[in-house]
Design a protein around this motif. Structure first.
Motif, PDB file in Angstrom:
ATOM      1  N   LEU A 152     -60.554  13.052  -8.052  1.00  0.00           N
ATOM      2  CA  LEU A 152     -60.997  11.731  -7.618  1.00  0.00           C
ATOM      3  C   LEU A 152     -61.850  11.793  -6.368  1.00  0.00           C
ATOM      4  N   ALA A 153     -62.813  10.892  -6.291  1.00  0.00           N
ATOM      5  CA  ALA A 153     -63.628  10.771  -5.080  1.00  0.00           C
ATOM      6  C   ALA A 153     -63.876   9.290  -4.825  1.00  0.00           C
ATOM      7  N   PRO A 154     -63.852   8.881  -3.549  1.00  0.00           N
ATOM      8  CA  PRO A 154     -64.045   7.460  -3.258  1.00  0.00           C
ATOM      9  C   PRO A 154     -65.424   6.972  -3.683  1.00  0.00           C
ATOM     10  N   LEU A 155     -65.502   5.689  -4.004  1.00  0.00           N
ATOM     11  CA  LEU A 155     -66.776   5.103  -4.424  1.00  0.00           C
ATOM     12  C   LEU A 155     -66.855   3.713  -3.824  1.00  0.00           C
ATOM     13  N   HIS A 156     -67.971   3.419  -3.176  1.00  0.00           N
ATOM     14  CA  HIS A 156     -68.112   2.067  -2.652  1.00  0.00           C
ATOM     15  C   HIS A 156     -68.732   1.193  -3.733  1.00  0.00           C
ATOM     16  N   LEU A 157     -67.896   0.407  -4.397  1.00  0.00           N
ATOM     17  CA  LEU A 157     -68.376  -0.492  -5.448  1.00  0.00           C
ATOM     18  C   LEU A 157     -67.518  -1.747  -5.387  1.00  0.00           C
ATOM     19  N   ASP A 158     -68.163  -2.878  -5.132  1.00  0.00           N
ATOM     20  CA  ASP A 158     -67.414  -4.120  -4.948  1.00  0.00           C
ATOM     21  C   ASP A 158     -67.880  -5.155  -5.968  1.00  0.00           C
ATOM     22  N   LEU A 159     -67.040  -5.437  -6.947  1.00  0.00           N
ATOM     23  CA  LEU A 159     -67.393  -6.424  -7.977  1.00  0.00           C
ATOM     24  C   LEU A 159     -66.702  -7.762  -7.716  1.00  0.00           C
ATOM     25  N   SER A 160     -66.123  -7.921  -6.524  1.00  0.00           N
ATOM     26  CA  SER A 160     -65.375  -9.151  -6.248  1.00  0.00           C
ATOM     27  C   SER A 160     -66.295 -10.368  -6.388  1.00  0.00           C
ATOM     28  N   GLY A 161     -65.733 -11.454  -6.928  1.00  0.00           N
ATOM     29  CA  GLY A 161     -66.527 -12.672  -7.130  1.00  0.00           C
ATOM     30  C   GLY A 161     -67.078 -12.764  -8.539  1.00  0.00           C
ATOM     31  N   ASN A 162     -67.193 -11.597  -9.226  1.00  0.00           N
ATOM     32  CA  ASN A 162     -67.597 -11.636 -10.634  1.00  0.00           C
ATOM     33  C   ASN A 162     -66.408 -12.076 -11.488  1.00  0.00           C
TER      34      ASN A 162
END
Ligand SMILES: C[C@](O)(CO)[C@H](O)COP(=O)(O)OP(=O)(O)OC[C@H]1O[C@@H](n2ccc(N)nc2=O)[C@H](O)[C@@H]1O
Ligand SMILES: Nc1ncnc2c1ncn2[C@@H]1O[C@H](COP(=O)(O)OP(=O)(O)OP(=O)(O)O)[C@@H](O)[C@H]1O
Length: 269
Positions: A152-162
């Motif tokens: 695993l590796a961190p990923l900056h992905l923000d789908l909040s609000g969808n």
């Protein structure tokens, strides 16, 4: 104590190569979604496991929750006995990782309840012995997964609000069989690069399982078409299927679907 294991979706999934150990190397983004079930663990004079809700095929001894408890009990002989109850709400054989979430949440809760002192890394190592999808649910935030899914590796992905609309057409697809029907191939474009530009998702973000599964089960392909017709800006099958999800800017309107289909619609937190 009661906790609420959640499901995941895969955003892009490349099956790169078959390995000598029978598994496949993959590349995928796993994203937690707010479809949850309930898991209670309380200290008890003897060990027990019960479940309600969606019925789980197979023997309780093979339940990943029981296996997670046993795995820790081997290394912590003083681990108290517990009574565990699961209320199952996440469809099974759907590519949503429900069983994997149960296993990972069991490890984390036992660690917390009985102060075992395990670090995140150690919990992920235990989880990887229970299933390829399990380690993801220890941190349970958007991550890139490689290897057989456990790296695993961190990923900056923000789908909040969808808005997420997840549809399970009730077809049970076994993970092993799904991998057996796939022709691995090295991917062209880097998955992180594709994920970084959402305007390219519809044309470039691909789940390699779709082609074969859509061929053998055209009704699953139809679900994806219906999500696009309803206004999704992106739709895809999750994992090895058969659940299909769509992402929408606004709350999607009702779709004309068979009555037995499971539909979950919620704004992403
Ligand atoms: C399709 C995904 O859900 C994508 O996130 C996962 O790769 C599935 O992970 P999982 O359900 O935890 O799978 P496991 O319980 O570890 O493995 C079940 C079976 O699927 C196949 N398998 C699984 C993962 C992987 N990377 N390659 C495989 O070939 C193997 O035949 C294995 O015996
Ligand atoms: N707690 C659990 N919840 C659901 N299934 C479980 C659980 N523990 C063991 N299983 C077994 O796992 C099988 C489902 O795994 P499968 O890989 O086919 O589906 P999935 O829902 O896509 O789950 P995952 O993504 O976690 O693998 C079931 O047939 C069941 O026998």
């Amino acid at each position: 104590m009661i906790i609420f294991p959640n499901a995941k979706i895969n955003l892009g999934l490349h099956v790169l190569r078959k390995r000598n150990d029978g598994f496949h190397d993959i590349e995928t983004c796993m994203y937690p979604i707010p479809l949850k079930e309930a898991l209670e663990i309380i200290p008890s004079k003897s060990f027990s496991f019960s479940h309600s809700g969606i019925s789980i095929p197979g023997d309780s001894d093979n339940n990943l929750i029981v296996k997670a408890y046993q795995l820790l009990a081997e290394d912590f002989p003083e681990l108290p006995t517990v009574a565990i109850h699961l209320h199952k709400s996440i469809p099974i054989g759907a590519g949503l990782g429900g069983g994997s979430a149960d296993a990972a949440f069991t490890l984390s809760l036992l660690n917390q309840l009985f102060s075992l002192g395990l670090t995140t890394k150690q919990l992920e190592n235990y989880a990887s012995q229970l299933g390829s999808d399990c380690p993801f649910f220890i941190q349970n935030n958007p991550q890139m997964a490689e290897g057989r899914g456990e790296k695993l590796a961190p990923l900056h992905l923000d789908l909040s609000g969808n808005w997420l609309c997840m549809i399970h057409p009730g077809i049970h697809i076994g993970t092993k069989e799904a991998y057996g029907g796939i022709q691995p191939k090295l991917s062209g474009k880097n998955l992180r690069t594709i994920l970084s530009d959402q305007s390219t998702w519809k044309s470039q973000l691909i789940n390699d399982f779709e082609k074969g599964i859509f061929n053998s089960h055209p009704e699953i392909a139809t679900v994806k078409e219906k999500l696009y017709e309803a206004g999704a800006w992106y739709a895809a099958m999750s994992g090895s299927g058969s659940a299909v999800f769509g992402l929408f800017k606004d709350c999607p309107t009702a779709m004309d679907l068979p009555e037995n289909y499971f539909v979950f619609t919620e704004k992403l937190p």
